[in-house]
Write a protein that holds these residues in place. Structure first.
Motif, PDB file in Angstrom:
ATOM      1  N   THR A   2       0.828  -1.209   0.000  1.00 49.55           N
ATOM      2  CA  THR A   2       0.000   0.000   0.000  1.00 49.55           C
ATOM      3  C   THR A   2       0.860   1.255   0.000  1.00 49.55           C
ATOM      4  OG1 THR A   2      -1.702  -1.182   1.251  1.00 49.55           O
ATOM      5  CG2 THR A   2      -1.863   1.225   1.187  1.00 49.55           C
ATOM      6  N   PHE A   3       1.884   1.283   0.879  1.00 47.95           N
ATOM      7  CA  PHE A   3       2.756   2.456   0.944  1.00 47.95           C
ATOM      8  C   PHE A   3       3.572   2.596  -0.343  1.00 47.95           C
ATOM      9  CE2 PHE A   3       1.875   2.419   5.485  1.00 47.95           C
ATOM     10  CZ  PHE A   3       1.914   3.769   5.816  1.00 47.95           C
ATOM     11  N   LYS A   4       4.012   1.476  -0.914  1.00 45.93           N
ATOM     12  CA  LYS A   4       4.806   1.528  -2.143  1.00 45.93           C
ATOM     13  C   LYS A   4       4.000   2.123  -3.297  1.00 45.93           C
ATOM     14  CE  LYS A   4       7.785  -2.379  -0.954  1.00 45.93           C
ATOM     15  NZ  LYS A   4       8.107  -3.795  -1.199  1.00 45.93           N
ATOM     16  N   VAL A   5       2.762   1.664  -3.450  1.00 43.03           N
ATOM     17  CA  VAL A   5       1.918   2.183  -4.528  1.00 43.03           C
ATOM     18  C   VAL A   5       1.586   3.647  -4.279  1.00 43.03           C
ATOM     19  CG1 VAL A   5      -0.307   1.949  -5.691  1.00 43.03           C
ATOM     20  CG2 VAL A   5       0.977  -0.087  -5.060  1.00 43.03           C
ATOM     21  N   ALA A   6       1.375   4.010  -3.012  1.00 37.41           N
ATOM     22  CA  ALA A   6       1.087   5.409  -2.681  1.00 37.41           C
ATOM     23  C   ALA A   6       2.263   6.307  -3.070  1.00 37.41           C
ATOM     24  CB  ALA A   6       0.782   5.543  -1.186  1.00 37.41           C
ATOM     25  N   LYS A   7       3.497   5.843  -2.809  1.00 37.99           N
ATOM     26  CA  LYS A   7       4.675   6.635  -3.170  1.00 37.99           C
ATOM     27  C   LYS A   7       4.802   6.773  -4.684  1.00 37.99           C
ATOM     28  CE  LYS A   7       7.806   4.447  -0.599  1.00 37.99           C
ATOM     29  NZ  LYS A   7       9.124   4.194   0.050  1.00 37.99           N
ATOM     30  N   LEU A   8       4.471   5.709  -5.408  1.00 37.06           N
ATOM     31  CA  LEU A   8       4.468   5.804  -6.863  1.00 37.06           C
ATOM     32  C   LEU A   8       3.432   6.814  -7.341  1.00 37.06           C
ATOM     33  CD1 LEU A   8       4.843   2.047  -7.859  1.00 37.06           C
ATOM     34  CD2 LEU A   8       6.321   3.894  -8.648  1.00 37.06           C
ATOM     35  N   GLY A   9       2.271   6.815  -6.686  1.00 45.53           N
ATOM     36  CA  GLY A   9       1.237   7.784  -7.032  1.00 45.53           C
ATOM     37  C   GLY A   9       1.703   9.209  -6.789  1.00 45.53           C
ATOM     38  N   ILE A  10       2.380   9.435  -5.661  1.00 47.88           N
ATOM     39  CA  ILE A  10       2.906  10.770  -5.354  1.00 47.88           C
ATOM     40  C   ILE A  10       3.918  11.197  -6.415  1.00 47.88           C
ATOM     41  CG2 ILE A  10       4.368  12.063  -3.728  1.00 47.88           C
ATOM     42  CD1 ILE A  10       3.078  10.339  -1.482  1.00 47.88           C
ATOM     43  N   ALA A  11       4.790  10.278  -6.802  1.00 48.45           N
ATOM     44  CA  ALA A  11       5.791  10.578  -7.821  1.00 48.45           C
ATOM     45  C   ALA A  11       5.133  10.946  -9.146  1.00 48.45           C
ATOM     46  CB  ALA A  11       6.712   9.369  -8.010  1.00 48.45           C
ATOM     47  N   ALA A  12       4.100  10.200  -9.525  1.00 52.58           N
ATOM     48  CA  ALA A  12       3.409  10.468 -10.782  1.00 52.58           C
ATOM     49  C   ALA A  12       2.721  11.829 -10.761  1.00 52.58           C
ATOM     50  CB  ALA A  12       2.388   9.368 -11.071  1.00 52.58           C
ATOM     51  N   VAL A  13       2.122  12.179  -9.633  1.00 51.51           N
ATOM     52  CA  VAL A  13       1.462  13.485  -9.501  1.00 51.51           C
ATOM     53  C   VAL A  13       2.485  14.614  -9.613  1.00 51.51           C
ATOM     54  CG1 VAL A  13       0.217  14.998  -7.907  1.00 51.51           C
ATOM     55  CG2 VAL A  13      -0.485  12.610  -8.160  1.00 51.51           C
ATOM     56  N   ILE A  14       3.647  14.429  -8.981  1.00 49.23           N
ATOM     57  CA  ILE A  14       4.719  15.435  -9.090  1.00 49.23           C
ATOM     58  C   ILE A  14       5.128  15.611 -10.554  1.00 49.23           C
ATOM     59  CG2 ILE A  14       7.140  15.915  -8.536  1.00 49.23           C
ATOM     60  CD1 ILE A  14       6.658  14.500  -5.835  1.00 49.23           C
ATOM     61  N   ALA A  15       5.206  14.486 -11.288  1.00 49.08           N
ATOM     62  CA  ALA A  15       5.588  14.539 -12.703  1.00 49.08           C
ATOM     63  C   ALA A  15       4.555  15.319 -13.521  1.00 49.08           C
ATOM     64  CB  ALA A  15       5.740  13.123 -13.256  1.00 49.08           C
ATOM     65  N   VAL A  16       3.284  15.091 -13.243  1.00 49.60           N
ATOM     66  CA  VAL A  16       2.227  15.824 -13.955  1.00 49.60           C
ATOM     67  C   VAL A  16       2.331  17.318 -13.652  1.00 49.60           C
ATOM     68  CG1 VAL A  16      -0.272  16.178 -14.122  1.00 49.60           C
ATOM     69  CG2 VAL A  16       0.654  13.857 -14.036  1.00 49.60           C
ATOM     70  N   MET A  17       2.601  17.660 -12.404  1.00 54.82           N
ATOM     71  CA  MET A  17       2.766  19.069 -12.023  1.00 54.82           C
ATOM     72  C   MET A  17       3.962  19.686 -12.748  1.00 54.82           C
ATOM     73  SD  MET A  17       2.020  18.671  -7.916  1.00 54.82           S
ATOM     74  CE  MET A  17       2.494  20.359  -7.541  1.00 54.82           C
ATOM     75  N   LEU A  18       5.033  18.898 -12.890  1.00 54.42           N
ATOM     76  CA  LEU A  18       6.218  19.386 -13.599  1.00 54.42           C
ATOM     77  C   LEU A  18       5.893  19.696 -15.057  1.00 54.42           C
ATOM     78  CD1 LEU A  18       9.291  19.899 -13.693  1.00 54.42           C
ATOM     79  CD2 LEU A  18       9.603  17.454 -14.139  1.00 54.42           C
ATOM     80  N   THR A  19       5.147  18.805 -15.687  1.00 53.43           N
ATOM     81  CA  THR A  19       4.728  19.037 -17.070  1.00 53.43           C
ATOM     82  C   THR A  19       3.837  20.266 -17.173  1.00 53.43           C
ATOM     83  OG1 THR A  19       4.937  16.742 -17.799  1.00 53.43           O
ATOM     84  CG2 THR A  19       3.326  18.094 -18.968  1.00 53.43           C
ATOM     85  N   ASN A  20       2.926  20.417 -16.223  1.00 50.87           N
ATOM     86  CA  ASN A  20       2.036  21.584 -16.230  1.00 50.87           C
ATOM     87  C   ASN A  20       2.806  22.887 -16.063  1.00 50.87           C
ATOM     88  OD1 ASN A  20      -0.170  19.911 -16.537  1.00 50.87           O
ATOM     89  ND2 ASN A  20      -0.694  19.879 -14.359  1.00 50.87           N
ATOM     90  N   LEU A  21       3.890  22.846 -15.258  1.00 47.96           N
ATOM     91  CA  LEU A  21       4.710  24.045 -15.054  1.00 47.96           C
ATOM     92  C   LEU A  21       5.387  24.495 -16.346  1.00 47.96           C
ATOM     93  CD1 LEU A  21       6.424  23.347 -11.602  1.00 47.96           C
ATOM     94  CD2 LEU A  21       4.776  25.153 -12.129  1.00 47.96           C
ATOM     95  N   THR A  22       5.628  23.530 -17.248  1.00 52.96           N
ATOM     96  CA  THR A  22       6.269  23.871 -18.535  1.00 52.96           C
ATOM     97  C   THR A  22       5.232  24.198 -19.603  1.00 52.96           C
ATOM     98  OG1 THR A  22       6.292  21.586 -19.370  1.00 52.96           O
ATOM     99  CG2 THR A  22       8.148  22.287 -17.991  1.00 52.96           C
ATOM    100  N   GLY A  23       3.966  24.259 -19.195  1.00 54.54           N
ATOM    101  CA  GLY A  23       2.910  24.537 -20.161  1.00 54.54           C
ATOM    102  C   GLY A  23       2.708  23.395 -21.142  1.00 54.54           C
ATOM    103  N   GLY A  24       3.086  22.179 -20.717  1.00 61.15           N
ATOM    104  CA  GLY A  24       2.924  21.013 -21.570  1.00 61.15           C
ATOM    105  C   GLY A  24       4.061  20.795 -22.548  1.00 61.15           C
ATOM    106  N   LYS A  25       5.068  21.675 -22.527  1.00 58.37           N
ATOM    107  CA  LYS A  25       6.194  21.523 -23.464  1.00 58.37           C
ATOM    108  C   LYS A  25       7.041  20.292 -23.135  1.00 58.37           C
ATOM    109  CE  LYS A  25       6.502  26.453 -24.533  1.00 58.37           C
ATOM    110  NZ  LYS A  25       7.322  27.683 -24.448  1.00 58.37           N
ATOM    111  N   LEU A  26       7.120  19.953 -21.851  1.00 56.29           N
ATOM    112  CA  LEU A  26       7.817  18.738 -21.438  1.00 56.29           C
ATOM    113  C   LEU A  26       6.796  17.610 -21.422  1.00 56.29           C
ATOM    114  CD1 LEU A  26      10.388  17.354 -20.334  1.00 56.29           C
ATOM    115  CD2 LEU A  26       9.630  17.976 -18.028  1.00 56.29           C
TER     116      LEU A  26
END
Length: 394
Positions: free
Chosen positions: A213-237
């Motif tokens: 459960t904790f492992k999948v939750a950490k993967l989910g957190i990582a994926a959300v951070i990645a989406v935020m990173l892409t959004n910060l670039t306006g989708g260019k990344l």
């Protein structure tokens, strides 16, 4: 009468891949299970034994789009060993230039001969594996071109059949030359492993925080951070590239452990969802479509192999690699790990006239290059490559 419920569809997909893996094993891996899966799936669709909505009705496609891809690519990032990549920087550079060469010829010669859509849909699968295919397939499906998603699936299934014989031939020729020149008689070179500064900001998790459960939750957190990173670039990344970058960084600081998706027990479900995407692409291919694809497939493989060989040799010359080793390393894009390890062991152990010591020296010389080559192309470069090219296809 059989009702095509999600459970039935899911089971049929699993049975297709079980049979495909069994048949691939009978060929000792020389024919990819993807080739058999494509043949079986097309036969079932064309005969009307299964509905063309098989993959969609299984609901695995929903799993893939909801979180499967994100989990797989973040997990892929956790497997990247930066020390090894930097130690074999010449191999990494050769592989990257090879894929750039592939991209250039796909945009120019490939597009001129076979049309932009066929050329660019083929390039990412030639450059890598399942994730590169998934990026192309999503673009094709979103554009209503299921036939091109199936075309990319066929390219991916056939790539190992093309790449492994070329790499095997080059390795054998190179090792024979080295043996004749007496370069394998002095034992292995002792190399000092490169060590980067430790960046472990997080301690190893205690058992209570190391549950699935904790492992999948950490993967989910990582994926959300990645989406935020892409959004910060306006989708260019591209978000898939973001998933990979975040996976590398969070593994480096020990927030994510290596192969965390496997240890959480979620990897198989995510991979099965990817299998469903492949079958969904094949569902859009009619018999006449397949006939029309033969020339572009053969042509793009010829262009792809030539481009990879050309880029590899030119870059290899700059970094001191022989043309044969350069081509072998570049060809790892077409089969990746574990094919790279299996092929290298097979070639080195099968060299006639070599002593046991010479075979061991040959293995020490070739194996790191082939492993890093396959890892660079399939795991890292192909994701970036597909993320750049796929949005340009349509």
């Amino acid at each position: 009468m059989l009702s095509w419920t999600p459970l039935v569809c899911f089971t049929v997909i699993l049975l297709i891949y079980c049979l495909s893996e069994f048949l691939a094993d009978k060929t000792h891996g020389y024919v990819s299970y993807m080739v058999f899966a494509a043949i079986i799936s097309l036969g079932l669709f064309w005969s009307g034994l299964v509905p063309t909505t098989l993959a969609v009705d299984s609901t695995l496609m929903t799993t893939l789009s909801a979180f499967g891809v994100a989990m797989l690519i973040v997990n892929m990032g956790t497997t990247i060993d930066l020390e090894t990549l930097l130690s074999e920087w010449k191999t990494v550079l050769v592989c990257c230039v090879a894929l750039v060469s592939l991209g250039v010829l796909a945009f120019t010669a490939g597009s001129a001969l076979f049309g932009r859509e066929y050329a660019l849909s083929a390039a990412p699968p030639i450059a890598g594996g399942l994730i590169a295919y998934q990026i192309v397939a999503e673009q094709a499906t979103a554009s209503g071109r299921l036939d091109l998603a199936g075309y990319a699936a066929l390219i991916m299934g056939l790539q190992a059949i093309i790449g492994m014989p070329v790499a095997s031939f080059c390795l054998k020729k190179e090792l024979k030359k080295m043996h004749k020149a007496g370069k394998l008689s002095n034992g292995s070179e002792n190399k000092t492993a490169l060590k980067l500064p430790a960046m472990r900001l997080f301690k190893n998790p205690s058992p209570v925080f190391d549950s699935p459960t904790f492992k999948v939750a950490k993967l989910g957190i990582a994926a959300v951070i990645a989406v935020m990173l892409t959004n910060l670039t306006g989708g260019k990344l591209n978000v898939n590239v973001s998933y990979l970058i975040v996976g590398v960084i969070l593994a480096r600081v020990n927030f994510l452990q290596k192969n965390i998706l496997q240890s959480a027990g979620m990897y198989t479900l995510c991979i099965f969802s990817m299998y469903a995407l492949i079958i969904n692409g094949l569902a859009g291919i009619a018999p006449m479509d397949l006939i029309n694809m033969i020339v572009p497939m053969v042509g793009m493989f010829a262009i792809g192999v030539s481009a990879i060989a050309l880029g590899s040799v030119l870059c290899g010359k700059l970094v001191g690699y022989s043309p044969l080793i350069s081509i072998a390393v570049g060809m790892t894009a077409l089969f990746g790990y574990p094919g790279t390890e299996i092929l290298t062991n097979e070639v080195c152990n099968g060299m006639e006239g070599f002593t046991a010591e010479e075979k061991a020296t040959a293995l020490d010389f070739v194996m790191p290059k082939m492993i890093v080559g396959g890892f660079t192309t399939v795991t890292i470069a192909s994701v970036v490559f597909a993320g750049i090219i796929a949005p340009m296809i349509f």
